[in-house]
Write a protein that holds these residues in place. Sequence first.
Motif, PDB file in Angstrom:
ATOM      1  N   LEU A 133       0.835  -1.203   0.000  1.00 51.33           N
ATOM      2  CA  LEU A 133       0.000   0.000   0.000  1.00 51.33           C
ATOM      3  C   LEU A 133       0.869   1.252   0.000  1.00 51.33           C
ATOM      4  CD1 LEU A 133      -2.804   1.305   0.202  1.00 51.33           C
ATOM      5  CD2 LEU A 133      -2.632   1.082   2.692  1.00 51.33           C
ATOM      6  N   ILE A 134       1.964   1.222   0.787  1.00 51.35           N
ATOM      7  CA  ILE A 134       2.871   2.373   0.821  1.00 51.35           C
ATOM      8  C   ILE A 134       3.483   2.605  -0.553  1.00 51.35           C
ATOM      9  CG2 ILE A 134       5.071   3.203   1.754  1.00 51.35           C
ATOM     10  CD1 ILE A 134       4.316   1.868   4.388  1.00 51.35           C
ATOM     11  N   ILE A 135       3.882   1.510  -1.223  1.00 54.91           N
ATOM     12  CA  ILE A 135       4.458   1.645  -2.565  1.00 54.91           C
ATOM     13  C   ILE A 135       3.427   2.240  -3.525  1.00 54.91           C
ATOM     14  CG2 ILE A 135       5.376   0.362  -4.531  1.00 54.91           C
ATOM     15  CD1 ILE A 135       6.615  -1.588  -2.545  1.00 54.91           C
ATOM     16  N   ILE A 136       2.178   1.764  -3.437  1.00 56.33           N
ATOM     17  CA  ILE A 136       1.123   2.290  -4.304  1.00 56.33           C
ATOM     18  C   ILE A 136       0.888   3.776  -4.034  1.00 56.33           C
ATOM     19  CG2 ILE A 136      -1.334   2.139  -4.847  1.00 56.33           C
ATOM     20  CD1 ILE A 136      -1.167  -0.861  -4.329  1.00 56.33           C
ATOM     21  N   ILE A 137       0.881   4.142  -2.728  1.00 60.46           N
ATOM     22  CA  ILE A 137       0.682   5.552  -2.374  1.00 60.46           C
ATOM     23  C   ILE A 137       1.819   6.400  -2.908  1.00 60.46           C
ATOM     24  CG2 ILE A 137       0.604   7.162  -0.431  1.00 60.46           C
ATOM     25  CD1 ILE A 137      -0.923   5.047   1.132  1.00 60.46           C
ATOM     26  N   ILE A 141       1.513   9.423  -5.456  1.00 58.33           N
ATOM     27  CA  ILE A 141       2.059  10.753  -5.152  1.00 58.33           C
ATOM     28  C   ILE A 141       2.989  11.213  -6.261  1.00 58.33           C
ATOM     29  CG2 ILE A 141       3.583  12.009  -3.578  1.00 58.33           C
ATOM     30  CD1 ILE A 141       2.418  10.363  -1.300  1.00 58.33           C
ATOM     31  N   PHE A 142       3.836  10.283  -6.755  1.00 58.27           N
ATOM     32  CA  PHE A 142       4.770  10.646  -7.832  1.00 58.27           C
ATOM     33  C   PHE A 142       4.010  11.056  -9.092  1.00 58.27           C
ATOM     34  CE2 PHE A 142       7.124   9.283 -11.636  1.00 58.27           C
ATOM     35  CZ  PHE A 142       8.250  10.095 -11.520  1.00 58.27           C
ATOM     36  N   ILE A 143       2.979  10.273  -9.447  1.00 64.56           N
ATOM     37  CA  ILE A 143       2.181  10.611 -10.634  1.00 64.56           C
ATOM     38  C   ILE A 143       1.479  11.948 -10.435  1.00 64.56           C
ATOM     39  CG2 ILE A 143       0.224   9.897 -12.054  1.00 64.56           C
ATOM     40  CD1 ILE A 143       1.015   6.998 -11.522  1.00 64.56           C
ATOM     41  N   GLY A 144       0.937  12.164  -9.203  1.00 65.77           N
ATOM     42  CA  GLY A 144       0.278  13.436  -8.925  1.00 65.77           C
ATOM     43  C   GLY A 144       1.226  14.620  -9.038  1.00 65.77           C
ATOM     44  N   LEU A 145       2.452  14.449  -8.493  1.00 59.47           N
ATOM     45  CA  LEU A 145       3.443  15.521  -8.602  1.00 59.47           C
ATOM     46  C   LEU A 145       3.838  15.761 -10.054  1.00 59.47           C
ATOM     47  CD1 LEU A 145       5.762  14.705  -5.552  1.00 59.47           C
ATOM     48  CD2 LEU A 145       4.090  16.549  -5.745  1.00 59.47           C
ATOM     49  N   LEU A 146       3.939  14.653 -10.824  1.00 59.85           N
ATOM     50  CA  LEU A 146       4.282  14.809 -12.239  1.00 59.85           C
ATOM     51  C   LEU A 146       3.182  15.572 -12.975  1.00 59.85           C
ATOM     52  CD1 LEU A 146       6.277  14.113 -14.505  1.00 59.85           C
ATOM     53  CD2 LEU A 146       5.026  11.974 -14.850  1.00 59.85           C
ATOM     54  N   ILE A 147       1.920  15.239 -12.692  1.00 63.06           N
ATOM     55  CA  ILE A 147       0.808  15.945 -13.328  1.00 63.06           C
ATOM     56  C   ILE A 147       0.811  17.420 -12.924  1.00 63.06           C
ATOM     57  CG2 ILE A 147      -1.707  16.114 -13.427  1.00 63.06           C
ATOM     58  CD1 ILE A 147      -1.818  13.080 -13.144  1.00 63.06           C
ATOM     59  N   ILE A 148       1.048  17.687 -11.626  1.00 63.45           N
ATOM     60  CA  ILE A 148       1.111  19.075 -11.163  1.00 63.45           C
ATOM     61  C   ILE A 148       2.243  19.821 -11.852  1.00 63.45           C
ATOM     62  CG2 ILE A 148       1.586  20.515  -9.146  1.00 63.45           C
ATOM     63  CD1 ILE A 148       0.139  18.416  -7.457  1.00 63.45           C
TER      64      ILE A 148
END
Length: 248
Positions: A133-137, A141-148
């Motif tokens: 779950l931590i890896i998925i989170i 987060i990485f994908i969200g930061l990339l999108i941002i």
Amino acid sequence: MIASYSRPLYDKENRLIGVISTDISLPEFSRVISSIKPYPNSYLILLGHDGRYYVHRDSTKIVNKTIFDPTNGRYSPDKLALGYEMTAGHSGRMHADVNDVHCLICYQPVPGTDWSAALISPEHDVMHKYHRLIIIILIIIFIGLLIIYVICRSSIARAFAPVKLLEEQAQRLADGDYSAVITRGNEHSVVGNLQNSFADMQETLSHYIRDLHTAIEKSARRNEELQEANSAIEEAIRRKGEFVANMT
């Protein structure tokens, strides 16, 4: 190895009317209980009041061994502590090293008996789903930061596009190309106001340059007219001189 289990039977007036009893094969009972695995490497043990094993994944220990026996010639403090807690009829959980593996142990007495059960689960099995779950989170987060980052980069590029256009047009003006037209912006922001100010400045400068060109052209025409008039005067003076000479 057989264990007998009995329960009294009462009628509605709470009078004893009999006893129901069954014999349990301990190896078969241990096999059935051991087949229940909430985690891949977890297992269940069942102890009697004296710490003797009645359920264990190692069938050679059933009845023949107790939890207080040394393992590989040495006593384990965690194992002894677990044995005392279970034989005392306590319930709870503890962390312990079992065969050099960090385990989480949950134990409680079996109602109606003097037995106590304990579920032994390696910590890496218990925490496996949480680690995943931590890896998925982290991935989310990485994908969200990339999108941002992409959105911010696009917004910044769109916000600074007028500034870049102003820079190019200002450079053309600095190079003497006064025909460059600076478009007006509709944004009521610092960049939009700056763009409109540059447009006003370019428009005023263009009017001034046009007026200056017109004045230069008029001056050139007047200079040509003056040169023609001077030529005519010089020609008249020359003829006058010739006339006076002839008269003389």
